[in-house]
Design a protein around this motif. Structure first.
Motif, PDB file in Angstrom:
ATOM      1  N   ARG A 118       0.972  -1.321   0.108  1.00  0.00           N
ATOM      2  CA  ARG A 118       0.157   0.093  -0.021  1.00  0.00           C
ATOM      3  C   ARG A 118       1.015   1.198   0.142  1.00  0.00           C
ATOM      4  O   ARG A 118       2.079   1.301   0.324  1.00  0.00           O
ATOM      5  N   SER A 119       0.281   2.495  -0.549  1.00  0.00           N
ATOM      6  CA  SER A 119       1.102   3.496  -0.612  1.00  0.00           C
ATOM      7  C   SER A 119       1.863   4.171   0.628  1.00  0.00           C
ATOM      8  O   SER A 119       2.818   4.816   0.770  1.00  0.00           O
ATOM      9  N   ASN A 120       1.272   3.789   1.940  1.00  0.00           N
ATOM     10  CA  ASN A 120       1.628   4.142   3.280  1.00  0.00           C
ATOM     11  C   ASN A 120       2.822   3.027   3.807  1.00  0.00           C
ATOM     12  O   ASN A 120       3.319   3.375   4.716  1.00  0.00           O
ATOM     13  N   GLU A 121       3.027   2.142   2.832  1.00  0.00           N
ATOM     14  CA  GLU A 121       4.031   1.190   3.393  1.00  0.00           C
ATOM     15  C   GLU A 121       5.324   1.274   2.420  1.00  0.00           C
ATOM     16  O   GLU A 121       5.342   1.688   1.455  1.00  0.00           O
ATOM     17  N   ARG A 122       6.401   0.851   3.181  1.00  0.00           N
ATOM     18  CA  ARG A 122       7.558   1.142   2.389  1.00  0.00           C
ATOM     19  C   ARG A 122       8.417  -0.088   1.884  1.00  0.00           C
ATOM     20  O   ARG A 122       9.257  -0.357   1.043  1.00  0.00           O
ATOM     21  N   GLU A 123       8.077  -1.240   2.777  1.00  0.00           N
ATOM     22  CA  GLU A 123       8.711  -2.414   2.472  1.00  0.00           C
ATOM     23  C   GLU A 123       7.667  -3.713   2.993  1.00  0.00           C
ATOM     24  O   GLU A 123       7.099  -3.583   3.849  1.00  0.00           O
ATOM     25  N   LYS A 124       7.926  -4.847   2.118  1.00  0.00           N
ATOM     26  CA  LYS A 124       6.878  -5.705   2.743  1.00  0.00           C
ATOM     27  C   LYS A 124       7.518  -7.092   2.075  1.00  0.00           C
ATOM     28  O   LYS A 124       8.309  -7.318   1.042  1.00  0.00           O
ATOM     29  N   HIS A 125       7.531  -8.286   2.946  1.00  0.00           N
ATOM     30  CA  HIS A 125       8.163  -9.601   2.550  1.00  0.00           C
ATOM     31  C   HIS A 125       7.051 -10.492   2.528  1.00  0.00           C
ATOM     32  O   HIS A 125       6.002 -10.517   3.150  1.00  0.00           O
ATOM     33  N   SER A 126       7.339 -11.515   1.625  1.00  0.00           N
ATOM     34  CA  SER A 126       6.591 -12.767   1.538  1.00  0.00           C
ATOM     35  C   SER A 126       7.538 -14.009   1.140  1.00  0.00           C
ATOM     36  O   SER A 126       7.734 -14.103   0.011  1.00  0.00           O
ATOM     37  N   GLY A 127       7.715 -14.835   1.769  1.00  0.00           N
ATOM     38  CA  GLY A 127       8.652 -15.894   1.559  1.00  0.00           C
ATOM     39  C   GLY A 127       9.958 -15.152   1.017  1.00  0.00           C
ATOM     40  O   GLY A 127      10.718 -14.390   1.628  1.00  0.00           O
ATOM     41  N   ARG A 128      10.262 -15.742  -0.362  1.00  0.00           N
ATOM     42  CA  ARG A 128      11.624 -15.277  -0.860  1.00  0.00           C
ATOM     43  C   ARG A 128      11.259 -14.066  -1.433  1.00  0.00           C
ATOM     44  O   ARG A 128      12.345 -13.503  -2.013  1.00  0.00           O
ATOM     45  N   LEU A 129      10.380 -13.239  -1.323  1.00  0.00           N
ATOM     46  CA  LEU A 129      10.058 -12.062  -2.103  1.00  0.00           C
ATOM     47  C   LEU A 129      10.128 -10.882  -1.107  1.00  0.00           C
ATOM     48  O   LEU A 129       9.741 -10.905   0.015  1.00  0.00           O
ATOM     49  N   ARG A 130      10.671  -9.943  -1.662  1.00  0.00           N
ATOM     50  CA  ARG A 130      10.786  -8.769  -0.855  1.00  0.00           C
ATOM     51  C   ARG A 130      10.478  -7.444  -1.846  1.00  0.00           C
ATOM     52  O   ARG A 130      10.936  -7.296  -2.874  1.00  0.00           O
ATOM     53  N   VAL A 131       9.576  -6.662  -1.443  1.00  0.00           N
ATOM     54  CA  VAL A 131       8.937  -5.648  -2.177  1.00  0.00           C
ATOM     55  C   VAL A 131       9.339  -4.280  -1.639  1.00  0.00           C
ATOM     56  O   VAL A 131       8.976  -3.976  -0.184  1.00  0.00           O
ATOM     57  N   THR A 132       9.787  -3.291  -2.135  1.00  0.00           N
ATOM     58  CA  THR A 132       9.999  -1.845  -1.627  1.00  0.00           C
ATOM     59  C   THR A 132       9.244  -0.943  -2.266  1.00  0.00           C
ATOM     60  O   THR A 132       8.986  -0.994  -3.660  1.00  0.00           O
ATOM     61  N   LEU A 133       8.801   0.123  -1.746  1.00  0.00           N
ATOM     62  CA  LEU A 133       7.938   1.309  -2.565  1.00  0.00           C
ATOM     63  C   LEU A 133       8.565   2.314  -2.146  1.00  0.00           C
ATOM     64  O   LEU A 133       8.617   2.849  -0.818  1.00  0.00           O
ATOM     65  N   ASP A 134       8.875   3.313  -2.945  1.00  0.00           N
ATOM     66  CA  ASP A 134       9.303   4.694  -2.612  1.00  0.00           C
ATOM     67  C   ASP A 134       8.174   5.722  -3.533  1.00  0.00           C
ATOM     68  O   ASP A 134       8.355   5.959  -4.569  1.00  0.00           O
ATOM     69  N   THR A 135       7.445   6.111  -2.882  1.00  0.00           N
ATOM     70  CA  THR A 135       6.413   6.855  -3.366  1.00  0.00           C
ATOM     71  C   THR A 135       6.982   8.425  -3.874  1.00  0.00           C
ATOM     72  O   THR A 135       6.541   8.941  -4.729  1.00  0.00           O
ATOM     73  N   SER A 136       8.174   8.863  -3.182  1.00  0.00           N
ATOM     74  CA  SER A 136       8.519  10.258  -3.597  1.00  0.00           C
ATOM     75  C   SER A 136       9.307   9.957  -5.087  1.00  0.00           C
ATOM     76  O   SER A 136       9.484  10.856  -5.771  1.00  0.00           O
ATOM     77  N   LYS A 137       9.794   8.835  -5.274  1.00  0.00           N
ATOM     78  CA  LYS A 137      10.319   8.527  -6.716  1.00  0.00           C
ATOM     79  C   LYS A 137       9.577   7.981  -7.405  1.00  0.00           C
ATOM     80  O   LYS A 137       9.879   7.601  -8.800  1.00  0.00           O
ATOM     81  N   LYS A 138       8.570   7.589  -6.863  1.00  0.00           N
ATOM     82  CA  LYS A 138       7.317   6.783  -7.726  1.00  0.00           C
ATOM     83  C   LYS A 138       7.778   5.634  -8.530  1.00  0.00           C
ATOM     84  O   LYS A 138       8.018   5.363  -9.593  1.00  0.00           O
ATOM     85  N   SER A 139       8.599   4.709  -7.599  1.00  0.00           N
ATOM     86  CA  SER A 139       9.022   3.525  -8.151  1.00  0.00           C
ATOM     87  C   SER A 139       9.186   2.486  -6.963  1.00  0.00           C
ATOM     88  O   SER A 139       8.561   2.585  -5.713  1.00  0.00           O
ATOM     89  N   SER A 140       8.890   1.164  -7.405  1.00  0.00           N
ATOM     90  CA  SER A 140       9.132  -0.204  -6.407  1.00  0.00           C
ATOM     91  C   SER A 140      10.095  -1.047  -6.806  1.00  0.00           C
ATOM     92  O   SER A 140      10.487  -0.848  -8.507  1.00  0.00           O
ATOM     93  N   SER A 141      10.435  -1.813  -6.253  1.00  0.00           N
ATOM     94  CA  SER A 141      11.423  -3.034  -6.774  1.00  0.00           C
ATOM     95  C   SER A 141      10.850  -4.357  -6.124  1.00  0.00           C
ATOM     96  O   SER A 141      10.393  -4.286  -4.920  1.00  0.00           O
ATOM     97  N   LEU A 142      10.973  -5.310  -6.951  1.00  0.00           N
ATOM     98  CA  LEU A 142      10.849  -6.680  -6.278  1.00  0.00           C
ATOM     99  C   LEU A 142      12.160  -7.391  -6.578  1.00  0.00           C
ATOM    100  O   LEU A 142      13.000  -7.592  -7.292  1.00  0.00           O
ATOM    101  N   LEU A 143      12.330  -8.179  -5.051  1.00  0.00           N
ATOM    102  CA  LEU A 143      13.700  -8.769  -5.245  1.00  0.00           C
ATOM    103  C   LEU A 143      13.349 -10.187  -4.880  1.00  0.00           C
ATOM    104  O   LEU A 143      12.389 -10.566  -3.866  1.00  0.00           O
ATOM    105  N   ILE A 144      13.562 -11.094  -5.561  1.00  0.00           N
ATOM    106  CA  ILE A 144      13.386 -12.637  -5.335  1.00  0.00           C
ATOM    107  C   ILE A 144      14.761 -13.191  -4.943  1.00  0.00           C
ATOM    108  O   ILE A 144      15.848 -13.078  -5.859  1.00  0.00           O
ATOM    109  N   THR A 145      14.949 -13.807  -3.794  1.00  0.00           N
ATOM    110  CA  THR A 145      16.124 -14.380  -3.301  1.00  0.00           C
ATOM    111  C   THR A 145      16.331 -15.743  -3.456  1.00  0.00           C
ATOM    112  O   THR A 145      15.209 -16.566  -3.619  1.00  0.00           O
TER     113      THR A 145
END
Lengths: 113, 114
Positions: A50-77
């Protein structure tokens, strides 16, 4: 029209390595979601941030959200051959009358065994 | 429980013919979406249904496209006088009504217009 871009367009890695995909979008969002697609068919929901969250994890997935830069990343470990697929980010715009998803262009991930 | 189902899985038709694509959403999901995925346009929104509210048809590419949702459940997407550029995978998704909920996708219908 698509909300944004994903990079890289294609990524090839070895099993066990980490994979990082990036998504940029254009307008303010309610949330951002990541989906996986195998063989050009149905989309599988991976994670929602969600827009008020900065990072979230689910298993081997890690998602980040930077609303100031309007960008997100998905990391699969510790990637596996079964992670080979196309990955899409999708946004739900803030204030929209519907929750329609606006998709990015996708990243094609190939994990070599 | 059962996921979103779509039929047919594949459809080959001749230019100018009409086609109907069907979507069965997850039971209890009041929101239903149609999307299209094509090589040139990527994944794009077509139409949205929510309960008894008027549908959001803003994504339909032309008046040859229409959709209905009967009884708040099954939906049919109809393409009249198909053109070759209609060739694509048509994806249906459903979700709970609350804002920002996850959308669950069906396997899609691959349409080829010859």
């Amino acid at each position: 029209s698509q909300q944004g871009e994903e990079d890289p367009q294609a990524l090839s890695i070895q099993e066990g390595e980490n994979a990082t995909m990036n998504c940029s979008y254009k307008t303010s969002i309610n949330n951002l979601q990541w989906y996986r697609q195998n063989s050009g068919r149905g989309l599988v929901h991976l994670i929602l941030i969600r827009s008020n969250e900065r990072e979230k994890h689910s298993g081997r997935l890690r998602v980040t959200l930077d609303t100031s830069k309007k960008s997100s990343s998905l990391l699969i470990t510790a990637s596996r051959a079964a992670d080979t697929a196309s990955y899409f980010c999708a946004t739900v715009l803030i204030g929209g009358a519907t929750n329609k998803l606006i998709f990015g262009t996708g990243t094609l991930l190939a994990v070599q065994p | 429980g059962a996921g979103v189902s779509q039929s047919p899985s594949n459809k080959v038709t001749e230019k100018g013919k009409d086609v109907e694509l069907r979507c069965d959403p997850i039971s209890g999901h009041t929101a239903l979406y149609w999307y299209r995925q094509s090589l040139g346009q990527g994944l794009e929104f077509l139409i949205y249904f929510q309960g008894n509210s008027a549908p959001d048809k803003s994504g339909l590419p032309s008046d040859r496209f229409s959709a209905e949702r009967t009884g708040g459940s099954v939906s049919t997407l109809t393409i009249q006088r198909t053109q070759q550029e209609d060739s694509a995978v048509y994806l249906c998704a459903s979700s709970l009504a609350r804002s920002g909920e996850t959308q669950y996708f069906g396997p899609g219908t691959r349409l080829l217009v010859l």
